[in-house]
Motif scaffolding. Structure first.
Motif, PDB file in Angstrom:
ATOM      1  N   CYS A   1      -5.961  15.102  -1.190  1.00  0.00           N
ATOM      2  CA  CYS A   1      -5.011  15.345  -0.113  1.00  0.00           C
ATOM      3  C   CYS A   1      -5.730  15.969   1.077  1.00  0.00           C
ATOM      4  N   GLY A   2      -5.460  15.431   2.245  1.00  0.00           N
ATOM      5  CA  GLY A   2      -6.061  15.928   3.478  1.00  0.00           C
ATOM      6  C   GLY A   2      -5.729  14.984   4.614  1.00  0.00           C
ATOM      7  N   PRO A   3      -6.410  15.120   5.759  1.00  0.00           N
ATOM      8  CA  PRO A   3      -6.202  14.177   6.866  1.00  0.00           C
ATOM      9  C   PRO A   3      -6.472  12.750   6.424  1.00  0.00           C
ATOM     10  N   SER A   4      -5.892  11.799   7.132  1.00  0.00           N
ATOM     11  CA  SER A   4      -5.986  10.391   6.716  1.00  0.00           C
ATOM     12  C   SER A   4      -7.414   9.912   6.578  1.00  0.00           C
ATOM     13  N   ASP A   5      -8.295  10.272   7.533  1.00  0.00           N
ATOM     14  CA  ASP A   5      -9.677   9.798   7.456  1.00  0.00           C
ATOM     15  C   ASP A   5     -10.396  10.392   6.252  1.00  0.00           C
ATOM     16  N   PHE A   6     -10.099  11.648   5.944  1.00  0.00           N
ATOM     17  CA  PHE A   6     -10.705  12.290   4.772  1.00  0.00           C
ATOM     18  C   PHE A   6     -10.225  11.622   3.483  1.00  0.00           C
ATOM     19  N   THR A   7      -8.922  11.387   3.385  1.00  0.00           N
ATOM     20  CA  THR A   7      -8.370  10.782   2.169  1.00  0.00           C
ATOM     21  C   THR A   7      -8.928   9.381   1.933  1.00  0.00           C
ATOM     22  N   LEU A   8      -8.974   8.572   2.989  1.00  0.00           N
ATOM     23  CA  LEU A   8      -9.468   7.207   2.836  1.00  0.00           C
ATOM     24  C   LEU A   8     -10.955   7.190   2.511  1.00  0.00           C
TER      25      LEU A   8
ATOM     26  N   VAL B   1      -8.430  17.215 -11.496  1.00  0.00           N
ATOM     27  CA  VAL B   1      -9.553  17.255 -10.568  1.00  0.00           C
ATOM     28  C   VAL B   1      -8.956  17.071  -9.178  1.00  0.00           C
ATOM     29  N   ALA B   2      -9.006  18.119  -8.344  1.00  0.00           N
ATOM     30  CA  ALA B   2      -8.347  18.111  -7.043  1.00  0.00           C
ATOM     31  C   ALA B   2      -9.380  18.181  -5.931  1.00  0.00           C
ATOM     32  N   ILE B   3      -9.210  17.310  -4.933  1.00  0.00           N
ATOM     33  CA  ILE B   3     -10.074  17.304  -3.750  1.00  0.00           C
ATOM     34  C   ILE B   3      -9.162  17.464  -2.543  1.00  0.00           C
ATOM     35  N   ALA B   4      -9.398  18.524  -1.761  1.00  0.00           N
ATOM     36  CA  ALA B   4      -8.498  18.829  -0.650  1.00  0.00           C
ATOM     37  C   ALA B   4      -9.294  19.201   0.589  1.00  0.00           C
ATOM     38  N   ALA B   5      -8.670  18.993   1.738  1.00  0.00           N
ATOM     39  CA  ALA B   5      -9.253  19.401   3.014  1.00  0.00           C
ATOM     40  C   ALA B   5      -8.183  20.133   3.815  1.00  0.00           C
ATOM     41  N   GLY B   6      -8.508  21.344   4.264  1.00  0.00           N
ATOM     42  CA  GLY B   6      -7.597  22.109   5.115  1.00  0.00           C
ATOM     43  C   GLY B   6      -6.253  22.361   4.467  1.00  0.00           C
ATOM     44  N   THR B   7      -5.182  22.141   5.242  1.00  0.00           N
ATOM     45  CA  THR B   7      -3.837  22.361   4.706  1.00  0.00           C
ATOM     46  C   THR B   7      -3.426  21.277   3.729  1.00  0.00           C
ATOM     47  N   GLY B   8      -4.305  20.314   3.465  1.00  0.00           N
ATOM     48  CA  GLY B   8      -4.069  19.362   2.387  1.00  0.00           C
ATOM     49  C   GLY B   8      -4.041  20.034   1.021  1.00  0.00           C
ATOM     50  N   ILE B   9      -4.387  21.308   0.988  1.00  0.00           N
ATOM     51  CA  ILE B   9      -4.324  22.056  -0.263  1.00  0.00           C
ATOM     52  C   ILE B   9      -2.886  22.277  -0.722  1.00  0.00           C
TER      53      ILE B   9
ATOM     54  N   LEU C   1     -11.306  22.281  -8.493  1.00  0.00           N
ATOM     55  CA  LEU C   1     -10.895  22.105  -7.097  1.00  0.00           C
ATOM     56  C   LEU C   1     -12.116  22.055  -6.194  1.00  0.00           C
ATOM     57  N   LEU C   2     -12.236  20.971  -5.447  1.00  0.00           N
ATOM     58  CA  LEU C   2     -13.255  20.817  -4.418  1.00  0.00           C
ATOM     59  C   LEU C   2     -12.549  20.923  -3.066  1.00  0.00           C
ATOM     60  N   PHE C   3     -12.826  22.022  -2.339  1.00  0.00           N
ATOM     61  CA  PHE C   3     -12.023  22.375  -1.174  1.00  0.00           C
ATOM     62  C   PHE C   3     -12.886  22.345   0.086  1.00  0.00           C
ATOM     63  N   PHE C   4     -12.563  21.429   1.004  1.00  0.00           N
ATOM     64  CA  PHE C   4     -13.315  21.241   2.245  1.00  0.00           C
ATOM     65  C   PHE C   4     -12.622  21.944   3.408  1.00  0.00           C
ATOM     66  N   ASN C   5     -13.426  22.642   4.224  1.00  0.00           N
ATOM     67  CA  ASN C   5     -12.937  23.257   5.450  1.00  0.00           C
ATOM     68  C   ASN C   5     -14.035  23.200   6.502  1.00  0.00           C
TER      69      ASN C   5
ATOM     70  N   HIS D   1       0.836  -1.213   0.000  1.00  0.00           N
ATOM     71  CA  HIS D   1       0.000   0.000   0.000  1.00  0.00           C
ATOM     72  C   HIS D   1       0.862   1.250   0.000  1.00  0.00           C
ATOM     73  N   LYS D   2       1.588   1.429  -1.077  1.00  0.00           N
ATOM     74  CA  LYS D   2       2.464   2.593  -1.219  1.00  0.00           C
ATOM     75  C   LYS D   2       1.676   3.901  -1.182  1.00  0.00           C
ATOM     76  N   TRP D   3       0.407   3.845  -1.574  1.00  0.00           N
ATOM     77  CA  TRP D   3      -0.407   5.058  -1.655  1.00  0.00           C
ATOM     78  C   TRP D   3      -0.806   5.611  -0.286  1.00  0.00           C
ATOM     79  N   VAL D   4      -0.723   4.813   0.770  1.00  0.00           N
ATOM     80  CA  VAL D   4      -1.183   5.242   2.093  1.00  0.00           C
ATOM     81  C   VAL D   4      -0.286   6.356   2.635  1.00  0.00           C
ATOM     82  N   ASN D   5      -0.883   7.376   3.218  1.00  0.00           N
ATOM     83  CA  ASN D   5      -0.155   8.486   3.823  1.00  0.00           C
ATOM     84  C   ASN D   5       0.302   8.059   5.220  1.00  0.00           C
ATOM     85  N   TYR D   6       1.312   7.215   5.266  1.00  0.00           N
ATOM     86  CA  TYR D   6       1.772   6.663   6.546  1.00  0.00           C
ATOM     87  C   TYR D   6       2.329   7.749   7.463  1.00  0.00           C
ATOM     88  N   GLU D   7       2.921   8.813   6.875  1.00  0.00           N
ATOM     89  CA  GLU D   7       3.500   9.864   7.706  1.00  0.00           C
ATOM     90  C   GLU D   7       2.439  10.519   8.576  1.00  0.00           C
ATOM     91  N   SER D   8       1.230  10.664   8.043  1.00  0.00           N
ATOM     92  CA  SER D   8       0.137  11.233   8.823  1.00  0.00           C
ATOM     93  C   SER D   8      -0.428  10.222   9.809  1.00  0.00           C
TER      94      SER D   8
END
Length: 503
Positions: A492-499, A393-401, A420-424, A103-110
């Motif tokens: 891009c965003g928090p792990s729960d948002f991305t998944l 097509v970009a989907i972002a949440a918070g500083t995931g922008i 861009l679909l931007f969630f805050n 699962h290389k795609w997983v944002n493990y750092e977060s």
């Protein structure tokens, strides 16, 4: 940042295990947001040797390394969707390859940021260098790196051979990489007094070659780089301070790679930087400008990030990863990173300050002019070629922008469309709201942004809620985004948002 394609999914199959009640992804996120010390070290980072890593190899005491960073995953076993046995395969070792296989795609750092123990010692990720024998002599006697040690898991990589020459005003270092397709962007240099460091990235950015030498004499801080696209020959011209002085040798080697090695195994390198500007963007996000002394020349590819390191008064260090952005979004003039003028080389970062966060709170206390921060070489796996002839097509949440800013500008500059679909959470949380509006006015046919708030006030007339099919259907799937293979989607965003978005 995760990226998707509009075609059928491909990749390694994954076997999921039924988790106990209270062990879902959301439960793990709640645990990481609590005050629990998941690292077991009080969140103080330190260097970890391979021998120490190997001692933590059981379910009740489990450490593993991914891309040079060591994590304590003891608390994660019951939350791991792949099961405990799968996770046990990687404990006590460098698990980068195992991680990338599944699962290389997983944002493990977060997901594992609260489990971070420290860095895997650099000398454990590089072949040993016999410094006593690393003396550089004139001309053809310039020693080449030792031949690579071959193993079943490590492919044979051509040796980089070296040479040098001089005249009355300059010294030229030559590296024969035999890598076709190189350009100057792939050559990173650092001149700090007599210490001269070179990193060369391969044509696909997945591997690198490192070379570091303590020069015999002091040189000027500028370095002229010339690269042959066809042969991979790299020439680096250094200007002598003492002209007409004949050097008896180039210097003494400090470190050298055996050849091009996987980027994940490369020794980390940090450059000193000065905080030259701190600009408020909203109530808790600032635009930080970090400026480097002369002699630092490097490039951060689109979609890549760097690590910022802070040295605290008690001698400890804090490290976090951030993606640089451009300083002027609305002008859409360039995606160059770092930004360069005749006087300075700088990186800009959009960073949210968390009052209880050890790193961002320490960063927030720094005054302009402070030089206690360091910046690593860039790392990542995103390729700009993925954007060729693509709308985004970009989907972002918070500083995931932040990773999406340069991707969006690069796409617009290449006459393609960006949606861009931007969630805050609230209006006050929206980053660069006016700047994105200016982009819409400047590119009415090519740029569109939708803002979605999860906790809006009564005056908010825009979209409300969290990521769901209804919001997707009325925005990016509403007909303006044809699914004809011409779109590149990124999230891009928090792990729960991305998944949740990837589901």
């Amino acid at each position: 940042m995760s990226n998707l394609s509009t075609s059928a999914n491909t990749g390694n199959p994954r076997n999921k295990t039924a988790l106990k009640p209270g062990r879902s992804l959301m439960d793990w996120i709640k645990l990481t947001n609590s005050s629990t010390d998941l690292s077991g070290t009080g969140n103080r980072l330190r260097d970890i040797s391979p021998n120490e890593l190997a001692q933590h190899n059981s379910k009740n005491d489990a450490w593993l390394a991914i891309r040079g960073m060591v994590y304590n995953v003891t608390s994660y076993f019951e939350f791991h969707p792949g099961g405990e046995e799968e996770l046990l395969r990687g404990v006590g070792i460098d698990a980068t390859d195992l991680f990338d296989e599944v699962h290389k795609w997983v944002n493990y750092e977060s997901m594992l940021k609260k489990c971070l123990v420290g860095r895997l010692k650099a000398d454990s990720m590089l072949p040993p260098v016999k410094r006593a024998q690393s003396k550089v002599i004139v001309g053809k006697g310039f020693p080449a790196p030792p031949p690579p040690t071959l193993s079943i898991s490590t492919p044979s990589i051509g040796v980089v051979t070296t040479d040098w020459m001089q005249n009355s005003t300059s010294v030229t270092v030559v590296l024969y990489t035999r890598q076709k397709g190189l350009d100057a962007h792939r050559v990173s240099t650092s001149i700090d007094g007599k210490l001269f460091r070179i990193r060369i990235y391969s044509d696909d950015w997945s591997r690198c070659y490192d070379y570091q030498i303590h020069l015999a004499e002091v040189v000027e801080s500028s370095c002229k780089v010339t690269v042959s696209l066809t042969t991979g020959k790299v020439e680096l011209v250094l200007r002598k301070i003492q002209t007409a002085l004949h050097w008896q040798k180039l210097g003494d080697l400090e470190d050298v790679s055996q050849g091009f090695q996987p980027l994940s195994q490369a020794s980390p390198f940090f450059r000193q930087a000065t905080l030259t500007r701190k600009l408020r963007v909203n109530h808790n996000v600032f635009l930080f400008t970090l400026t480097f002394p002369t002699g630092q020349d490097f490039y951060v590819p689109v979609g890549w990030h760097v690590q910022l390191k802070l040295s605290l008064e008690d001698g400890s260090e804090l490290i976090r990863s951030y993606t640089p952005v451009v300083s002027d979004l609305s002008s859409c003039k360039t995606t160059d990173c770092p930004s360069k003028t005749e006087a300075s080389t700088s990186l800009q970062f959009l960073i949210k300050i968390y009052p209880a966060g050890p790193f961002t709170s320490a960063l927030d206390r720094l005054a302009e002019g402070n030089s206690s921060i360091e910046v690593s070489d860039s790392t990542g796996n995103f390729l700009e070629s993925q954007l060729e002839s693509k709308n985004v097509v970009a989907i972002a949440a918070g500083t995931g922008i932040t990773p999406l800013v340069r991707i969006a500008i690069d796409t617009l500059r290449n006459n393609r469309r960006v949606m861009l679909l931007f969630f805050n959470r609230t209006q006050e949380d929206i980053i660069w709201k006016e700047e994105f509006r200016e982009l819409e006015l400047k590119y009415p046919e090519k740029f569109k942004v939708w803002h979605v708030l999860s906790e809006p006030d009564e005056e908010w007339l825009g979209l409300r809620g969290r990521i769901n099919n209804s919001i997707l259907a009325t925005t990016i799937l509403g007909g303006d985004c044809p699914d004809d293979g011409s779109n590149f989607a990124c999230v891009c965003g928090p792990s729960d948002f991305t998944l949740e978005t990837l589901r």
